[in-house]
Motif scaffolding. Structure first.
Motif, PDB file in Angstrom:
ATOM      1  N   GLY A  35       0.814  -1.204   0.000  1.00  0.00           N
ATOM      2  CA  GLY A  35       0.000   0.000   0.000  1.00  0.00           C
ATOM      3  C   GLY A  35       0.851   1.258   0.000  1.00  0.00           C
ATOM      4  N   TRP A  36       0.258   2.339  -0.470  1.00  0.00           N
ATOM      5  CA  TRP A  36       0.863   3.668  -0.363  1.00  0.00           C
ATOM      6  C   TRP A  36      -0.033   4.527   0.530  1.00  0.00           C
ATOM      7  CZ3 TRP A  36       5.561   5.314  -1.878  1.00  0.00           C
ATOM      8  CH2 TRP A  36       6.244   4.584  -2.867  1.00  0.00           C
ATOM      9  N   PHE A  37       0.593   5.225   1.444  1.00  0.00           N
ATOM     10  CA  PHE A  37      -0.090   6.160   2.319  1.00  0.00           C
ATOM     11  C   PHE A  37       0.638   7.503   2.221  1.00  0.00           C
ATOM     12  CE2 PHE A  37      -3.058   3.781   5.113  1.00  0.00           C
ATOM     13  CZ  PHE A  37      -2.816   2.508   4.633  1.00  0.00           C
ATOM     14  N   ARG A  38       0.014   8.532   2.740  1.00  0.00           N
ATOM     15  CA  ARG A  38       0.673   9.827   2.797  1.00  0.00           C
ATOM     16  C   ARG A  38       0.265  10.551   4.077  1.00  0.00           C
ATOM     17  NH1 ARG A  38      -2.476  12.868  -2.202  1.00  0.00           N
ATOM     18  NH2 ARG A  38      -4.507  13.131  -1.167  1.00  0.00           N
ATOM     19  N   GLN A  39       1.155  11.442   4.490  1.00  0.00           N
ATOM     20  CA  GLN A  39       0.892  12.197   5.711  1.00  0.00           C
ATOM     21  C   GLN A  39       1.353  13.632   5.512  1.00  0.00           C
ATOM     22  OE1 GLN A  39       2.526  10.460   9.299  1.00  0.00           O
ATOM     23  NE2 GLN A  39       1.063  11.566  10.564  1.00  0.00           N
ATOM     24  N   ALA A  40       0.403  14.538   5.598  1.00  0.00           N
ATOM     25  CA  ALA A  40       0.699  15.959   5.508  1.00  0.00           C
ATOM     26  C   ALA A  40       0.923  16.494   6.924  1.00  0.00           C
ATOM     27  CB  ALA A  40      -0.452  16.684   4.832  1.00  0.00           C
ATOM     28  N   PRO A  41       1.622  17.620   7.056  1.00  0.00           N
ATOM     29  CA  PRO A  41       1.881  18.177   8.389  1.00  0.00           C
ATOM     30  C   PRO A  41       0.596  18.416   9.166  1.00  0.00           C
ATOM     31  CG  PRO A  41       3.240  19.265   6.766  1.00  0.00           C
ATOM     32  CD  PRO A  41       2.290  18.390   5.997  1.00  0.00           C
ATOM     33  N   GLY A  42       0.562  17.940  10.399  1.00  0.00           N
ATOM     34  CA  GLY A  42      -0.590  18.147  11.253  1.00  0.00           C
ATOM     35  C   GLY A  42      -1.772  17.265  10.958  1.00  0.00           C
ATOM     36  N   LYS A  43      -1.604  16.333  10.025  1.00  0.00           N
ATOM     37  CA  LYS A  43      -2.711  15.442   9.665  1.00  0.00           C
ATOM     38  C   LYS A  43      -2.339  13.986   9.916  1.00  0.00           C
ATOM     39  CE  LYS A  43      -4.834  18.442   6.206  1.00  0.00           C
ATOM     40  NZ  LYS A  43      -5.397  18.510   4.832  1.00  0.00           N
ATOM     41  N   GLU A  44      -3.346  13.147   9.962  1.00  0.00           N
ATOM     42  CA  GLU A  44      -3.112  11.723  10.129  1.00  0.00           C
ATOM     43  C   GLU A  44      -2.656  11.107   8.804  1.00  0.00           C
ATOM     44  OE1 GLU A  44      -6.330  10.781  13.705  1.00  0.00           O
ATOM     45  OE2 GLU A  44      -6.509   9.790  11.764  1.00  0.00           O
ATOM     46  N   ARG A  45      -1.982   9.974   8.948  1.00  0.00           N
ATOM     47  CA  ARG A  45      -1.562   9.246   7.765  1.00  0.00           C
ATOM     48  C   ARG A  45      -2.804   8.708   7.060  1.00  0.00           C
ATOM     49  NH1 ARG A  45       3.754   5.642   8.375  1.00  0.00           N
ATOM     50  NH2 ARG A  45       4.283   7.655   9.351  1.00  0.00           N
ATOM     51  N   GLU A  46      -2.893   8.927   5.745  1.00  0.00           N
ATOM     52  CA  GLU A  46      -4.089   8.535   5.027  1.00  0.00           C
ATOM     53  C   GLU A  46      -3.759   7.591   3.874  1.00  0.00           C
ATOM     54  OE1 GLU A  46      -6.149  11.803   3.219  1.00  0.00           O
ATOM     55  OE2 GLU A  46      -4.478  12.332   1.906  1.00  0.00           O
ATOM     56  N   PHE A  47      -4.701   6.726   3.592  1.00  0.00           N
ATOM     57  CA  PHE A  47      -4.586   5.757   2.526  1.00  0.00           C
ATOM     58  C   PHE A  47      -4.582   6.443   1.171  1.00  0.00           C
ATOM     59  CE2 PHE A  47      -5.204   1.996   0.115  1.00  0.00           C
ATOM     60  CZ  PHE A  47      -6.209   2.258  -0.809  1.00  0.00           C
ATOM     61  N   VAL A  48      -3.731   5.951   0.271  1.00  0.00           N
ATOM     62  CA  VAL A  48      -3.670   6.476  -1.093  1.00  0.00           C
ATOM     63  C   VAL A  48      -4.038   5.388  -2.103  1.00  0.00           C
ATOM     64  CG1 VAL A  48      -2.173   7.438  -2.883  1.00  0.00           C
ATOM     65  CG2 VAL A  48      -1.913   8.185  -0.502  1.00  0.00           C
ATOM     66  N   ALA A  49      -3.353   4.243  -2.040  1.00  0.00           N
ATOM     67  CA  ALA A  49      -3.588   3.186  -3.024  1.00  0.00           C
ATOM     68  C   ALA A  49      -3.091   1.865  -2.479  1.00  0.00           C
ATOM     69  CB  ALA A  49      -2.873   3.504  -4.337  1.00  0.00           C
ATOM     70  N   ILE A  50      -3.623   0.778  -3.043  1.00  0.00           N
ATOM     71  CA  ILE A  50      -3.209  -0.565  -2.645  1.00  0.00           C
ATOM     72  C   ILE A  50      -3.129  -1.449  -3.877  1.00  0.00           C
ATOM     73  CG2 ILE A  50      -5.585  -1.291  -2.202  1.00  0.00           C
ATOM     74  CD1 ILE A  50      -4.528  -3.035   0.089  1.00  0.00           C
ATOM     75  N   ILE A  51      -2.170  -2.359  -3.863  1.00  0.00           N
ATOM     76  CA  ILE A  51      -2.105  -3.406  -4.875  1.00  0.00           C
ATOM     77  C   ILE A  51      -2.007  -4.733  -4.136  1.00  0.00           C
ATOM     78  CG2 ILE A  51       0.415  -3.131  -5.196  1.00  0.00           C
ATOM     79  CD1 ILE A  51      -0.135  -3.895  -8.186  1.00  0.00           C
ATOM     80  N   TRP A  52      -2.990  -5.573  -4.349  1.00  0.00           N
ATOM     81  CA  TRP A  52      -3.008  -6.864  -3.689  1.00  0.00           C
ATOM     82  C   TRP A  52      -2.056  -7.843  -4.372  1.00  0.00           C
ATOM     83  CZ3 TRP A  52      -7.635  -4.009  -3.590  1.00  0.00           C
ATOM     84  CH2 TRP A  52      -8.182  -3.820  -2.311  1.00  0.00           C
TER      85      TRP A  52
END
Length: 123
Positions: A35-52
């Motif tokens: 999976g790919w996640f991202r985290q911006a300053p002051g925010k929670e880590r969020e889901f971006v994409a997944i490859i099973w």
């Protein structure tokens, strides 16, 4: 044990493109859901994409149609092609592997993480 190393981040203007790479060592990527996640300053880590492991993919609504996740099993590498980038895409991007339990869009469901790569999109 799996080690993940991301690369490919940088500074790009809005509308531009970047391709992130995540190289897995310790075990081949082909057997892992990634999976790919991202985290911006002051925010929670969020889901971006997944490859099973089957090759199926899924994306967050915010990136659908602009980002593409893919994998090269021979290179133990997963990619995230990011097109039509927006300033709101600015974040540290992380790859994750081994979806152990829970929902795929929850960061805590993954066992291994890379160190992250910074993506900055200027307006």
């Amino acid at each position: 044990q799996v080690q993940l190393v991301e690369s490919g981040g940088g500074l790009v203007q809005a509308g531009g493109s970047l391709r992130l790479s995540c190289v897995a060592s310790g075990r081949t990527a082909r057997s892992s859901t990634m999976g790919w996640f991202r985290q911006a300053p002051g925010k929670e880590r969020e889901f971006v994409a997944i490859i099973w492991s089957s090759g199926g993919t899924y994306y967050a609504d915010s990136v659908k149609g602009r980002f593409t996740i893919s994998r090269d099993n021979a290179k133990n590498t997963v990619y995230l092609q990011m097109n039509s980038l927006k300033p709101e895409d600015t974040a540290v991007y992380y790859c994750a592997s081994d979806l152990s339990r829970g929902n795929y869009y929850v960061a805590g469901s993954y066992v291994y993480w890379g160190q992250g790569t910074q993506v900055t999109v200027s307006s």
